[in-house]
Design an enzyme around this catalytic site. Structure first.
Site, PDB file in Angstrom:
ATOM      1  N   ASN A 240      66.157  14.936  24.965  1.00 62.05           N
ATOM      2  CA  ASN A 240      66.794  15.867  25.910  1.00 62.05           C
ATOM      3  C   ASN A 240      67.234  17.186  25.264  1.00 62.05           C
ATOM      4  O   ASN A 240      67.516  18.156  25.962  1.00 62.05           O
ATOM      5  CB  ASN A 240      67.990  15.213  26.622  1.00 62.05           C
TER       6      ASN A 240
ATOM      7  N   ASP B 208      67.778   8.476  36.205  1.00 64.96           N
ATOM      8  CA  ASP B 208      66.822   9.580  36.329  1.00 64.96           C
ATOM      9  C   ASP B 208      66.844  10.199  37.733  1.00 64.96           C
ATOM     10  O   ASP B 208      67.156   9.531  38.712  1.00 64.96           O
ATOM     11  CB  ASP B 208      65.412   9.062  36.014  1.00 64.96           C
TER      12      ASP B 208
END
Ligand code: FPP
Length: 261
Positions: free
Chosen positions: A85, A37
């Site tokens: 996503n 991340d």
């Protein structure tokens, strides 16, 4: 410009294993899972587009896989693209798909040279055909490799994985191939994408958030979690070592008590 995109960073000092201090090489986590991340924030902090961060993140992955292998890690799972996503702008989604596609092409020789076995977790539905084809090619070309397993999560969600497993179990039960009384942890695990892999011992999350983000929900039941504020593209081998050293200090009880307590 894209030719050397995935060359392991030369700005990160290569730490020879012999010089690795304070790490017990007999107590290395077998399986390390990473939520990569912070790519977007890392790029933004430098005034660059988010996609620049994803490219840099792919380079970091290369460096860390190589280092993990040197240390004796057997499996490295990395969250490359989640089922959630798809909500991102189409340009970013397309970029990540193209990056993955290029990565699987440019790295295949490196995987072969370094005995890396590539696996994937996630649904193949909805992925561009070229990405699917390259994933199949990478699996086929590396399936007999006996070194570190690079287990890439692509179009992956932990909840979706569990639902998919339950559907298959119900189907098998209907066909008479499985009876409900026979279902236990190891039978269930055979229906997950991670079948035949040990569960993660250590989960690393860079980027400063303290969330699981739908990653390997079943498998991380007893994983030790290590986080850092550092964004994934800036994550280093030294940080990986810190995570391992911290792991080695943890008291893993699996719900029980340790001897003498
Ligand atoms: C999270 O950062 C990262 C992703 C959603 C994609 C991860 C992709 C890569 C590391 C590159 C592709 C991988 C391969 C194997 C080629 P973010 O975008 O959520 O960052 P932010 O939290 O700063 O917005």
């Amino acid at each position: 410009m894209l030719k050397n995109l995935f060359r392991a960073s030369t700005t990160i000092k290569d730490v020879p294993v012999a010089e690795v201090k304070d790490v017990d090489l007999t107590h290395i986590p077998q399986h390390v899972a990473i939520i990569m991340d912070g790519n977007g924030r890392w790029a933004k902090a430098q005034g660059k587009p988010r996609t620049y961060g994803h490219s840099a993140g792919a380079k970091t992955l290369k460096t860390i896989v190589r280092f993990a292998d040197k240390l004796g890690v057997k499996v490295l799972s990395a969250y490359a693209f989640s089922t959630e996503n798809w909500k991102r702008p189409i340009t970013e989604v397309n970029f990540i798909m193209e990056l993955l596609s290029r990565y699987l092409t440019s790295e295949i020789q490196d995987f072969k040279d370094n005995n890396v076995q590539v696996r994937f977790m996630g649904s193949r539905e909805g992925l561009p055909p070229v990405v699917n084809a390259k994933m199949n090619h990478a699996i086929e070309e590396t399936k007999n490799n006996t070194g570190i397993v690079l287990n890439l999560a692509v179009n992956y969600g932990g909840q979706a994985e569990i639902i998919t497993a339950v559907k298959k179990i119900v189907q098998d039960a209907k066909l008479g191939a499985l009876s409900p009384e026979d279902i236990n942890n190891s039978v269930f695990e055979n229906y997950l994408y991670s079948r035949n892999l040990p569960p993660p011992d250590l989960l690393i999350r860079p980027g400063g958030d303290f969330r699981i983000s739908n990653f390997m929900l079943w498998q991380i039941a007893y994983a030790e979690i290590w986080t850092t504020e550092t964004y994934w593209p800036a994550f280093t081998q030294e940080m990986f070592l810190e995570a391992i050293k911290d792991f080695q200090r943890r008291d893993r009880r699996y719900g029980g008590l340790n001897a003498g307590k």
